[in-house]
Design an enzyme around this catalytic site. Structure first.
Site, short mmCIF file in Angstrom:
data_model
loop_
_atom_site.label_atom_id
_atom_site.label_comp_id
_atom_site.label_asym_id
_atom_site.label_seq_id
_atom_site.Cartn_x
_atom_site.Cartn_y
_atom_site.Cartn_z
N GLY A 324 0.85 -1.19 0.00
CA GLY A 324 0.00 0.00 0.00
C GLY A 324 0.88 1.22 0.00
O GLY A 324 0.96 1.96 -0.99
N ARG A 325 1.58 1.44 1.12
CA ARG A 325 2.51 2.56 1.25
C ARG A 325 3.52 2.58 0.10
O ARG A 325 3.85 3.64 -0.43
CB ARG A 325 3.25 2.42 2.58
CG ARG A 325 4.23 3.54 2.88
CD ARG A 325 5.24 3.12 3.95
NE ARG A 325 4.63 2.44 5.07
CZ ARG A 325 4.27 3.04 6.19
NH1 ARG A 325 4.46 4.33 6.35
NH2 ARG A 325 3.74 2.35 7.17
N ARG A 366 1.03 11.41 11.48
CA ARG A 366 2.04 10.36 11.66
C ARG A 366 3.24 10.82 12.49
O ARG A 366 3.82 10.04 13.23
CB ARG A 366 2.52 9.82 10.31
CG ARG A 366 1.43 9.06 9.54
CD ARG A 366 2.00 8.35 8.32
NE ARG A 366 2.87 7.25 8.72
CZ ARG A 366 4.19 7.28 8.67
NH1 ARG A 366 4.83 8.39 8.24
NH2 ARG A 366 4.91 6.24 9.03
N CYS A 397 -3.45 23.70 18.09
CA CYS A 397 -3.17 24.07 19.47
C CYS A 397 -2.61 22.88 20.24
O CYS A 397 -3.19 22.39 21.20
CB CYS A 397 -4.45 24.60 20.12
SG CYS A 397 -4.15 25.50 21.65
N GLU A 398 -1.46 22.39 19.78
CA GLU A 398 -0.77 21.26 20.38
C GLU A 398 0.73 21.46 20.21
O GLU A 398 1.20 21.74 19.10
CB GLU A 398 -1.16 19.94 19.69
CG GLU A 398 -2.58 19.50 19.88
CD GLU A 398 -2.83 18.93 21.26
OE1 GLU A 398 -1.85 18.59 21.95
OE2 GLU A 398 -4.01 18.82 21.64
#
Length: 476
Positions: A324-325, A366, A397-398
């Site tokens: 997939g990736r 990720r 806001c992290e």
């Protein structure tokens, strides 16, 4: 450059930056192994599929996922050619939409899905049911029923409860007069520790997927399935993890799975015609990654299975894999607009430059979730400014809202510049969210100098449509 900036790159690299990161010889150049095959820079402006990203953003806005159709198709075809004697299933969880599902089938691949929603996309795209494989550790009765009704090519069973559900579904269907059947593989855990992040290593014992070989559960699953009328046992499925760069784990897993294959033949009396080796083939996110090409992977995996079957006097089953990736990952990049640039002094006089962009963890979780590394480049112009070790961060806001942890970028970045991040095709749009009520970006396919929208940008109306109070005020 100011004095404290001149010494900053060494200080940050030695104290906080990764040892493998090196200052580029030319900040305007692209490293081909990180980008899709049509990506290039013309006078500093990044082009993909013959489309300048400055033009793409002018038309479609930012942030945006940019999907290189030619690259996607070429990677799919390369796997299909290299693994000509296999069934190659594109792992749709990496990224799926109706357009991509059609590309997959047009390139001769099968499609692997793992939810009712992904099954609905496959249906809408017109994917032949017999070319679909259905994964998932907790498929609902409704999902399994629909899969059986459609006649999907195979269902990868993951628990004894799922076997019971399938038994009830095929029995109920047959009772109503229409004989219902389901072709199944048993997902097994081979006890292999893949050298990857613990959240994407999937073949060790202490995790949620599959039937353990060592405990005897996998053998018992085979006994139960073969005793149920309407269930056809095709084979065993093993997936050892993701972002894997060598075949050592596959070798250990294949040995254990083929031992079980032989045991089922001897003790249950069923010779299974298939075996799935899973996926997890890695791609290059940074210069430290060195993935194998499909041809080399095919040679290594085929050799592993052939030699083990010979040693056990077994016929080689029909093999399948699930990239997939490795197909969609390098085929997509994400383009952002720079909003702010901020120099922050660290200990011992070191400085880190924070480059804030108009996306972040809502379009690429990720980095925060897996501690993943990415690369980046200035995409809208050339620059002859000295490079600075920078951190590309999002708008959320992290504190952990980081897109690219460490990258050398030109020291003259200003608001309005475009930054592009390669290798974002896998699990970025698929895992995108509306965190902080952000609008998810569009996916824009590029090919032969033209753009097409395969997933449109979300609007405020999209965002509020499921909000009952807002919907009432909108008249919905």
């Amino acid at each position: 450059m100011r004095a404290h900036e001149a010494g900053w790159a060494h200080a940050v690299t030695s104290v906080r930056g990764p040892a493998w990161l090196r200052e580029p010889a030319d900040a305007n150049a692209l490293l081909p192994q990180l980008w899709s095959t049509t990506a290039r820079k013309v006078d500093g402006v990044l082009e993909v599929g013959g489309v300048a990203l400055t033009d793409l953003v002018a038309e479609h806005g930012s942030p945006a996922y940019v999907l290189d159709e030619a690259d996607f198709r070429a990677r799919a075809a390369a796997f299909n050619t290299a693994f000509a004697d296999y069934d190659v299933y594109y792992a749709g969880k990496a990224f799926l939409c109706t357009t991509v599902a059609r590309w997959v089938i047009e390139e001769g691949l099968f499609l692997d899905i793992c939810s009712g929603g992904e099954l609905a996309v496959a249906e809408r795209a017109g994917v032949p049911a017999e070319r679909i494989g259905f994964h998932g550790n907790n498929k609902s009765v409704a999902e399994l029923t629909r899969a059986v009704e459609l006649g999907v090519g195979r269902i990868i069973v993951d628990s004894f409860h799922e076997i019971e559900r399938l038994a009830q579904i095929v029995s109920a269907g047959s009772t109503s007069g229409a004989r219902m059947t389901a072709r199944v593989l048993i997902r097994v855990t081979a006890g292999v520790e893949a050298h990857t992040h613990e959240y994407i290593a999937t073949a060790h014992e202490d995790q949620k997927f599959g039937f353990s070989i060592s405990s005897g559960d996998a053998l018992e699953a085979a006994r139960q399935i073969t005793a149920i009328e309407g269930l056809e046992l095709l084979g065993l499925h093993s997936h050892i993890g993701s972002q894997i760069f060598d075949s050592a784990g596959f070798e250990v897993a294949a040995r254990r799975v083929l031992a079980l294959h032989a045991q089922i033949s001897d003790e249950v009396g069923v010779v299974m015609p298939e075996m799935d080796l899973g996926g997890g083939f890695g791609i290059a996110y940074t210069t430290q990654d060195d993935p194998s090409d499909p041809a080399q992977l095919a040679i290594e995996l085929t050799k592993i299975v052939t030699e083990e079957c010979k040693a056990r006097d077994l016929a080689v089953p029909r093999l399948s894999i699930e990239p997939g990736r490795a197909i969609v990952g390098p085929a997509m990049c994400t383009v952002y607009e720079v909003g702010t640039v901020k120099a922050v002094e660290l200990d011992a006089g070191a400085v880190r430059t924070y480059v804030s962009v108009d996306g972040g963890m809502s379009d690429n979780i990720r980095t925060a979730l897996y501690d993943a590394d990415y690369s980046a480049t200035l995409a809208s112009r050339a620059s002859d400014a000295p490079v600075l070790l920078s951190r590309v961060v999002g708008m959320h806001c992290e504190a952990g809202d980081i897109v690219v942890k460490d990258e050398f970028l030109p020291g003259d970045l200003v608001p309005g510049d475009l930054i592009a991040v390669p290798g974002t095709g896998a699990y970025c749009r698929s895992m995108a969210s509306n965190y902080n009520h952000a609008l998810r970006p569009p996916v824009i396919a590029v090919a032969a100098g033209a753009t097409s929208v395969v997933i449109r940008r979300e609007t405020v109306d999209d965002l509020l449509r499921l909000d009952a109070g807002a919907a009432a005020s909108m008249g919905d």
